[in-house]
Design a protein around this motif. Structure first.
Motif, PDB file in Angstrom:
ATOM      1  N   GLN A 188       0.846  -1.186   0.000  1.00 15.41           N
ATOM      2  CA  GLN A 188       0.000   0.000   0.000  1.00 15.41           C
ATOM      3  C   GLN A 188       0.892   1.249   0.000  1.00 15.41           C
ATOM      4  OE1 GLN A 188      -1.149   2.738   1.698  1.00 15.41           O
ATOM      5  NE2 GLN A 188      -3.071   2.909   0.574  1.00 15.41           N
ATOM      6  N   PRO A 189       0.738   2.146  -0.978  1.00 19.23           N
ATOM      7  CA  PRO A 189       1.710   3.240  -1.128  1.00 19.23           C
ATOM      8  C   PRO A 189       1.743   4.220   0.037  1.00 19.23           C
ATOM      9  CG  PRO A 189      -0.147   3.524  -2.640  1.00 19.23           C
ATOM     10  CD  PRO A 189      -0.263   2.147  -2.064  1.00 19.23           C
ATOM     11  N   HIS A 190       0.592   4.565   0.620  1.00 18.51           N
ATOM     12  CA  HIS A 190       0.603   5.507   1.729  1.00 18.51           C
ATOM     13  C   HIS A 190       1.219   4.883   2.974  1.00 18.51           C
ATOM     14  CE1 HIS A 190      -2.471   7.093  -0.998  1.00 18.51           C
ATOM     15  NE2 HIS A 190      -2.072   8.262  -0.574  1.00 18.51           N
ATOM     16  N   ALA A 191       1.024   3.586   3.150  1.00 17.30           N
ATOM     17  CA  ALA A 191       1.681   2.887   4.251  1.00 17.30           C
ATOM     18  C   ALA A 191       3.191   2.918   4.064  1.00 17.30           C
ATOM     19  CB  ALA A 191       1.171   1.446   4.335  1.00 17.30           C
ATOM     20  N   ASN A 192       3.640   2.736   2.835  1.00 12.64           N
ATOM     21  CA  ASN A 192       5.074   2.817   2.565  1.00 12.64           C
ATOM     22  C   ASN A 192       5.606   4.225   2.809  1.00 12.64           C
ATOM     23  OD1 ASN A 192       6.418   0.273   1.453  1.00 12.64           O
ATOM     24  ND2 ASN A 192       4.484   0.278   0.339  1.00 12.64           N
ATOM     25  N   LEU A 193       4.813   5.244   2.494  1.00 12.51           N
ATOM     26  CA  LEU A 193       5.229   6.620   2.785  1.00 12.51           C
ATOM     27  C   LEU A 193       5.440   6.824   4.279  1.00 12.51           C
ATOM     28  CD1 LEU A 193       3.007   8.894   0.489  1.00 12.51           C
ATOM     29  CD2 LEU A 193       5.497   8.667   0.413  1.00 12.51           C
ATOM     30  N   GLY A 216       8.412   4.750   5.513  1.00  7.82           N
ATOM     31  CA  GLY A 216       9.653   5.363   5.055  1.00  7.82           C
ATOM     32  C   GLY A 216       9.970   6.633   5.809  1.00  7.82           C
ATOM     33  N   ARG A 217       8.950   7.456   6.070  1.00  6.07           N
ATOM     34  CA  ARG A 217       9.170   8.699   6.805  1.00  6.07           C
ATOM     35  C   ARG A 217       9.621   8.407   8.230  1.00  6.07           C
ATOM     36  NH1 ARG A 217      11.129  13.483   6.553  1.00  6.07           N
ATOM     37  NH2 ARG A 217      10.019  15.105   7.705  1.00  6.07           N
ATOM     38  N   ARG A 218       9.017   7.432   8.865  1.00  7.16           N
ATOM     39  CA  ARG A 218       9.412   7.089  10.223  1.00  7.16           C
ATOM     40  C   ARG A 218      10.850   6.570  10.265  1.00  7.16           C
ATOM     41  NH1 ARG A 218       3.857   4.079  12.362  1.00  7.16           N
ATOM     42  NH2 ARG A 218       2.607   6.003  12.538  1.00  7.16           N
ATOM     43  N   ILE A 260      14.775   4.642   2.089  1.00  7.60           N
ATOM     44  CA  ILE A 260      14.838   4.846   0.636  1.00  7.60           C
ATOM     45  C   ILE A 260      13.980   3.859  -0.146  1.00  7.60           C
ATOM     46  CG2 ILE A 260      16.391   4.686  -1.365  1.00  7.60           C
ATOM     47  CD1 ILE A 260      18.523   6.068   0.422  1.00  7.60           C
ATOM     48  N   PRO A 261      14.107   2.540   0.056  1.00  9.75           N
ATOM     49  CA  PRO A 261      13.278   1.623  -0.751  1.00  9.75           C
ATOM     50  C   PRO A 261      11.786   1.774  -0.478  1.00  9.75           C
ATOM     51  CG  PRO A 261      14.478   0.411   0.947  1.00  9.75           C
ATOM     52  CD  PRO A 261      15.044   1.790   0.919  1.00  9.75           C
ATOM     53  N   LEU A 262      11.420   2.104   0.763  1.00 11.72           N
ATOM     54  CA  LEU A 262      10.008   2.297   1.075  1.00 11.72           C
ATOM     55  C   LEU A 262       9.450   3.530   0.369  1.00 11.72           C
ATOM     56  CD1 LEU A 262      10.222   1.534   4.905  1.00 11.72           C
ATOM     57  CD2 LEU A 262       9.022   0.134   3.217  1.00 11.72           C
ATOM     58  N   LEU A 263      10.181   4.638   0.423  1.00 11.87           N
ATOM     59  CA  LEU A 263       9.721   5.860  -0.222  1.00 11.87           C
ATOM     60  C   LEU A 263       9.732   5.727  -1.736  1.00 11.87           C
ATOM     61  CD1 LEU A 263      11.587   8.446   2.039  1.00 11.87           C
ATOM     62  CD2 LEU A 263       9.138   7.968   2.022  1.00 11.87           C
ATOM     63  N   ARG A 264      10.760   5.073  -2.265  1.00  9.06           N
ATOM     64  CA  ARG A 264      10.836   4.895  -3.719  1.00  9.06           C
ATOM     65  C   ARG A 264       9.668   4.051  -4.228  1.00  9.06           C
ATOM     66  NH1 ARG A 264      12.151   7.935  -7.227  1.00  9.06           N
ATOM     67  NH2 ARG A 264      10.013   7.411  -7.746  1.00  9.06           N
ATOM     68  N   LYS A 265       9.330   2.999  -3.504  1.00  6.88           N
ATOM     69  CA  LYS A 265       8.214   2.149  -3.901  1.00  6.88           C
ATOM     70  C   LYS A 265       6.902   2.918  -3.850  1.00  6.88           C
ATOM     71  CE  LYS A 265       6.156  -2.393  -2.961  1.00  6.88           C
ATOM     72  NZ  LYS A 265       6.227  -3.614  -2.113  1.00  6.88           N
TER      73      LYS A 265
END
Length: 531
Positions: A369-374, A377-379, A390-395
């Protein structure tokens, strides 16, 4: 555009299903009602809005089903993902969040469900939205209502029908008793019909809006029927968003009665929204109403048919509902993300529980889920783990390339990870594709060295309605930039100055800019991304 989309129906299978043969006179032609298409719908995005699968230029696309939309339009998510060119039209459109510039782009192929057209289409693009859209396009009323349409949210499907000799014949396509309401055509170019409802004994102009998370009255209409949003018993919700860059104040208020045709709902709760731009109907019947009813838009008869299927007609309470939990338990990653934000923020009538929130977030991340990855990644970035961020935000950005704040976070993560050249090239490419001059675009220009910190703070303060919040955000991003350069002393000093000046005290940057979705706002197309 509508005639082109009509050709999509011509491509459908020829097999037709006879649903309700009715004779209306000894020698009269027999009424037949043919089903010409069925499309499954699903709850999608952090707004958990009804959507169907489609394709645009050969790429899979998520298409919001929104009878409240004036046309079939692309979102910036759909445009940027496909690197489509934008052309100005010089026109504006309005919604509950204010006004947006209207662009146009050309696509080579557009598909809805199993059908598609390869004829080149010029499609409108809505530019300013209150949140980053999670879907690629919006199927508006000109497409949805070119035939008779059944919207069955309980069964998660929509069906299109073609009548023959049924002009004056009651349409009985359900086992349950149906209520019919005559309608008038919309006063604007949209075919979405308006009809009369009665709220607290007074007539109001109503319409069905499949894109609205819950039913609501415009504030001016609520006042006319005796609803005061400052009165005891009224709950102030988070602001709602849609077309336009502003936010619309949103309340939940008790209502004595709502009558639609022969059906009367008493002692209910309904949303009240102070629209920042749209001046359409008084009452919008949204997804809460549609989860308890089947609805048939009988465009051929100028009637709406309703049948009650059970449950609360209007959502009671303000938060977590059983269907959301069912969706999450069933593997819907978007619903898992919504539950994570609800438990993480203590919103939606649930107690704050970080452990439960983390479980749901982990499940949503695992499902992509992209918002979950955002958020994850931010955390990770704020915890000092740039390599994990990086991989979480990039995905996430691969799925939501129009997400503005996430691009800034990825830049910071790259800088902290020693990837300065890649950080700058990615951010520059993201900004070029979005053709964006809206906030937080000045932060991007600061990161790329095109303006200095003083100019950034000056631009942040130019919007009189959002100046204080944006200046606080800008100071936070400048502090992060210094920290990414290794100048922790300057970063700490600036962060401390911001905390002392901002009122209320500045939250962490993650809290200021993390996507929120708990509970989904009242109106889409964009109830679902970054504040």
């Amino acid at each position: 555009m509508t005639p082109t989309f009509t050709r999509l129906f011509a491509c459908l299978p020829a097999a037709l299903a006879l649903l309700s043969p009715v004779a209306h006179g000894a020698d009269a032609p027999r009424c037949t009602y043919y089903e010409i298409a069925t499309l499954p719908i699903r709850y999608a995005g952090p707004g958990l809005t009804p959507a169907v699968d489609g394709s645009i230029d050969g790429m899979p696309a998520t298409l919001l089903v929104d009878t409240g939309a004036f046309d079939t339009i692309l979102t910036m998510t759909g445009v940027v993902k496909r690197d489509l060119p934008l052309h100005m039209t010089g026109r504006y459109v309005n919604g509950i969040s204010g006004f947006s510039r209207l662009y146009v782009t050309r696509v080579k192929e557009f598909g809805v469900g199993p059908t598609r057209t390869t004829r080149r289409l010029d499609l409108p693009v809505v530019y300013e939205t209150a949140f980053t859209p999670a879907f690629d396009a919006i199927l508006g009323s000109p497409f949805l209502l070119q035939r008779d349409l059944e919207f069955d949210l309980g069964a998660k499907k929509i069906r299109f029908f073609q009548p023959e000799n049924c002009k004056d014949v009651p349409l009985q396509i359900w086992q349950e008793q149906a209520v019919s309401v005559p309608f008038e055509r919309s006063r604007d170019s949209s075919p979405n019909p308006h009809f009369t409802a009665i709220v607290n004994g007074k007539e109001v102009d109503a319409m069905i809006d499949t894109g609205a998370h819950r039913s609501f009255l415009q504030r001016r209409a609520a006042k006319n029927v005796g609803i005061d949003v400052t009165a005891p018993g009224v709950t102030r919700m988070g602001d709602s968003g849609g077309i336009g860059a502003d936010r619309a104040p949103h309340w939940i208020a008790p209502v004595k009665s709502i009558q639609i045709g022969d059906e009367t709902i008493k002692d209910a709760e309904i949303g009240v929204i102070e629209s920042q731009g749209s001046d359409g109907a008084d009452l919008y019947l949204g997804q809460d109403f549609l989860r308890s009813h089947r609805v048939l838009f009988a465009m051929s008869q100028r009637k709406l048919y309703f049948t009650y299927t059970g449950g609360d007609v209007f959502t009671r309470g303000t938060g977590l509902e059983p269907w959301m939990r069912t969706e999450a338990d069933g593997g819907n990653a978007d619903a898992q993300y919504v539950l994570s934000t609800m438990y993480g923020n203590g919103r939606g009538g649930v107690a704050r529980d970080p452990l439960v929130a983390q479980v749901w977030l982990d499940m949503a991340v695992k499902s992509g889920q992209p918002h979950a990855n955002l958020i994850a990644g931010r955390r990770a970035l704020l915890a000092g783990h740039a390599d994990q961020a990086i991989p979480l935000l990039r995905k996430a950005l691969d799925q939501l390339p129009a997400e503005r704040f996430g691009a800034l976070w990825l830049y910071t993560a790259r800088m902290k990870n020693g990837e300065a050249e890649l950080a700058r090239s990615e951010l520059a490419a993201s900004m070029d594709k979005q053709h964006d001059e809206a906030w937080p675009e000045p932060v991007g220009r600061f990161y790329l060295g095109k303006i200095d910190a003083a100019r950034l703070l000056d631009e942040a303060g130019r919007d009189k309605d959002n100046a204080a919040r944006r200046r606080c955000q800008a100071e936070g991003y400048v502090a992060e930039w210094y920290r990414a350069q290794g100048d922790t002393a300057r970063a700490d000093a600036l962060a401390a100055e911001a905390r002392a000046r901002c009122a209320p005290p500045a939250r962490t940057l993650a809290a200021q800019n993390t996507p929120q979705a708990a509970p989904p706002a009242a109106k889409t197309p964009t109830d679902d991304a970054t504040p």
